[in-house]
Write a protein that holds these residues in place. Structure first.
Motif, PDB file in Angstrom:
ATOM      1  N   UNK A  27       0.818  -1.209   0.000  1.00  0.00           N
ATOM      2  CA  UNK A  27       0.000   0.000   0.000  1.00  0.00           C
ATOM      3  C   UNK A  27       0.856   1.265   0.000  1.00  0.00           C
ATOM      4  N   UNK A  28       1.902   1.275   0.804  1.00  0.00           N
ATOM      5  CA  UNK A  28       2.715   2.484   0.962  1.00  0.00           C
ATOM      6  C   UNK A  28       3.798   2.606  -0.098  1.00  0.00           C
ATOM      7  N   UNK A  29       4.194   1.488  -0.695  1.00  0.00           N
ATOM      8  CA  UNK A  29       5.232   1.498  -1.710  1.00  0.00           C
ATOM      9  C   UNK A  29       6.615   1.259  -1.120  1.00  0.00           C
ATOM     10  N   UNK A  30       7.544   0.888  -1.977  1.00  0.00           N
ATOM     11  CA  UNK A  30       8.919   0.628  -1.581  1.00  0.00           C
ATOM     12  C   UNK A  30       9.775   1.860  -1.839  1.00  0.00           C
ATOM     13  N   UNK A  31      10.658   2.176  -0.900  1.00  0.00           N
ATOM     14  CA  UNK A  31      11.602   3.276  -1.080  1.00  0.00           C
ATOM     15  C   UNK A  31      12.830   2.744  -1.806  1.00  0.00           C
ATOM     16  N   UNK A 158      -2.108   8.241   6.119  1.00  0.00           N
ATOM     17  CA  UNK A 158      -1.500   7.387   5.100  1.00  0.00           C
ATOM     18  C   UNK A 158      -0.963   8.160   3.899  1.00  0.00           C
ATOM     19  N   UNK A 159      -1.624   9.269   3.544  1.00  0.00           N
ATOM     20  CA  UNK A 159      -1.154  10.047   2.408  1.00  0.00           C
ATOM     21  C   UNK A 159       0.240  10.625   2.600  1.00  0.00           C
ATOM     22  N   UNK A 160       0.676  10.733   3.864  1.00  0.00           N
ATOM     23  CA  UNK A 160       2.013  11.257   4.165  1.00  0.00           C
ATOM     24  C   UNK A 160       3.069  10.161   4.215  1.00  0.00           C
ATOM     25  N   UNK A 161       2.638   8.900   4.122  1.00  0.00           N
ATOM     26  CA  UNK A 161       3.547   7.777   4.341  1.00  0.00           C
ATOM     27  C   UNK A 161       3.922   7.042   3.067  1.00  0.00           C
ATOM     28  N   UNK A 162       3.288   7.384   1.945  1.00  0.00           N
ATOM     29  CA  UNK A 162       3.586   6.663   0.712  1.00  0.00           C
ATOM     30  C   UNK A 162       4.992   6.992   0.219  1.00  0.00           C
ATOM     31  N   UNK A 165       6.346  10.408  -1.411  1.00  0.00           N
ATOM     32  CA  UNK A 165       6.580  11.648  -0.662  1.00  0.00           C
ATOM     33  C   UNK A 165       7.402  11.419   0.598  1.00  0.00           C
ATOM     34  N   UNK A 166       7.766  10.162   0.868  1.00  0.00           N
ATOM     35  CA  UNK A 166       8.441   9.846   2.121  1.00  0.00           C
ATOM     36  C   UNK A 166       9.942   9.820   1.946  1.00  0.00           C
ATOM     37  N   UNK A 167      10.635  10.534   2.780  1.00  0.00           N
ATOM     38  CA  UNK A 167      12.105  10.562   2.735  1.00  0.00           C
ATOM     39  C   UNK A 167      12.660   9.413   3.564  1.00  0.00           C
ATOM     40  N   UNK A 168      13.536   8.646   2.988  1.00  0.00           N
ATOM     41  CA  UNK A 168      14.088   7.472   3.684  1.00  0.00           C
ATOM     42  C   UNK A 168      14.823   7.894   4.953  1.00  0.00           C
TER      43      UNK A 168
END
Length: 381
Positions: A27-31, A158-162, A165-168
């Motif tokens: 759901x959130x995707x892979x970094x 959840x929209x902030x965790x995909x 847009x999420x910085x590793x």
């Protein structure tokens, strides 16, 4: 003479099906197109097995925060839909509104037009925002200004965790193993936060049949007078401890520095979040003549199972100790839903069939943003 205030009905709304630990990155995707190396460590510490996302596997939104909150409100009146027009006040707390303006409260109101034209208030904040909404509704009824009110807590993180847009998180795996507090950062938040909403119907009279929860008192405290910012979003912490807000960054800086990611100052969190909460517990217990024996149920909002034993030790020191068999926590099955978490615990316990008349329920809600805490006592009637 002030009125008694009762929680007569509770509800919960979760978007979509629960998401297991193994499904999260679907759901959130892979970094960087790679599975997270820290995920297992963080999940082991937080103890969460399921959470909810207002997303599909294409990482597209399925619900807004206001829509989820409106569904929770409507659920309060599922048996008698016309009764919704008796509500005179709507108080909605969240830390993840769909927009900066208009307020989350009025956007939720717009999703429930059948409620009519009423007073709406929308407390901001983090985990305490839901309790602030509850206290506003409680005080309005207690003062005789309102007879029936709805208070809500909700989040859509959840929209902030995909991955888009999420910085590793830059902390090394070995550091997380050596010091679990390191995990309380953006990487921790990614594997902990959950979406959902919950609502309470408050009245100046209890249910004529069945149980109600009388609100005996609600108290809060902020330590921002001597504590710097710990948890933040929409800003960046400076070397002197001050917070630089998003309006003082360029659009490029906002993107490159991940200004709208949720972040925590680990050094402040580890040293202060539990002890600061204990200070007020001690003062409240002494002032009200309470002991641990007066508590039948203890509902602490914890962001991770990591804090469970630490809060137990804190209560042991400041409040005489509340054994684990009096605790009720649903973090593990619903995740950390921020301002909605305490509502969701109360909703589940209220509808569990476990409560007995006369039992007393102590609530504890900590907020690490700048170290605020809310406490309340409920009595089953």
């Amino acid at each position: 003479m002030s009125n008694n205030v009762y929680i007569n009905h509770t509800s919960a709304y979760f978007p979509n099906d629960p998401v297991s630990n193994d499904e999260m990155e679907e759901y959130l995707g892979y970094i960087n197109n790679k599975p997270s190396k820290s995920k297992k460590i963080v999940l082991r510490n937080n103890g969460i097995t399921n959470r909810y996302y207002a997303l599909n596997k294409e990482r597209k939104s399925t619900h807004t925060n206001a829509q989820m909150t409106a569904e929770a409100i409507k659920a309060l009146f599922s048996d008698q839909p016309d009764k919704i027009r008796e509500v005179q006040l709507l108080a909605c707390g969240t830390s993840s509104p769909d927009q900066v303006m208009p307020s989350h409260g009025v956007m939720t109101h717009g999703q429930v037009p059948e409620i009519g034209s009423i007073e709406v208030v929308s407390p901001a904040g983090v985990c305490c925002a839901g309790m602030h909404a509850l206290k506003y509704a409680y005080l309005a009824i207690k003062a005789g200004d309102t007879k029936k009110a709805v208070a809500t807590g909700s989040e859509r993180f959840s929209g902030l965790l995909v991955s888009d847009v999420f910085e590793e998180e830059s902390q090394k795996l070995i550091e997380m193993e050596a010091n679990p507090y390191i995990a309380f950062s953006k990487e921790f938040l990614r594997w902990m936060l959950s979406d959902g909403a919950s609502a309470f119907l408050l009245s100046d009279t209890p249910n004529p049949e069945g149980q109600s929860l009388r609100i005996d008192w609600i108290e809060g405290v902020s330590y921002a007078n001597d504590m710097n910012t710990c948890m933040y979003m929409g800003g960046e912490k400076q070397a002197d401890g001050s917070l630089k807000g998003f309006m003082d960054f360029t659009p490029e800086e906002i993107m490159n520095q991940s200004i709208f990611s949720v972040k925590q100052d680990i050094s402040l969190l580890s040293d202060n979040i539990v002890p600061r909460g204990g200070q007020k517990i001690k003062e409240i217990f002494e002032r009200k003549g309470l002991t641990a024996d007066d508590i039948d149920w203890f509902l602490p909002h914890i962001s991770s199972n990591f804090f469970r034993s630490k809060i137990y030790d804190m209560i042991q020191e400041y409040g005489g100790g509340i054994p684990y068999d009096k605790w009720f926590i649903n973090l593990y099955t619903v995740g950390n839903v921020g301002a909605a978490s305490i509502y969701l615990m109360i909703n589940e316990l209220f509808n569990s069939g476990k409560l007995k008349k006369g039992e007393r329920i102590l609530l504890l809600v900590p907020e690490s943003a700048r170290f605020s805490y809310m406490y309340a006592m409920l009595t089953v009637v």
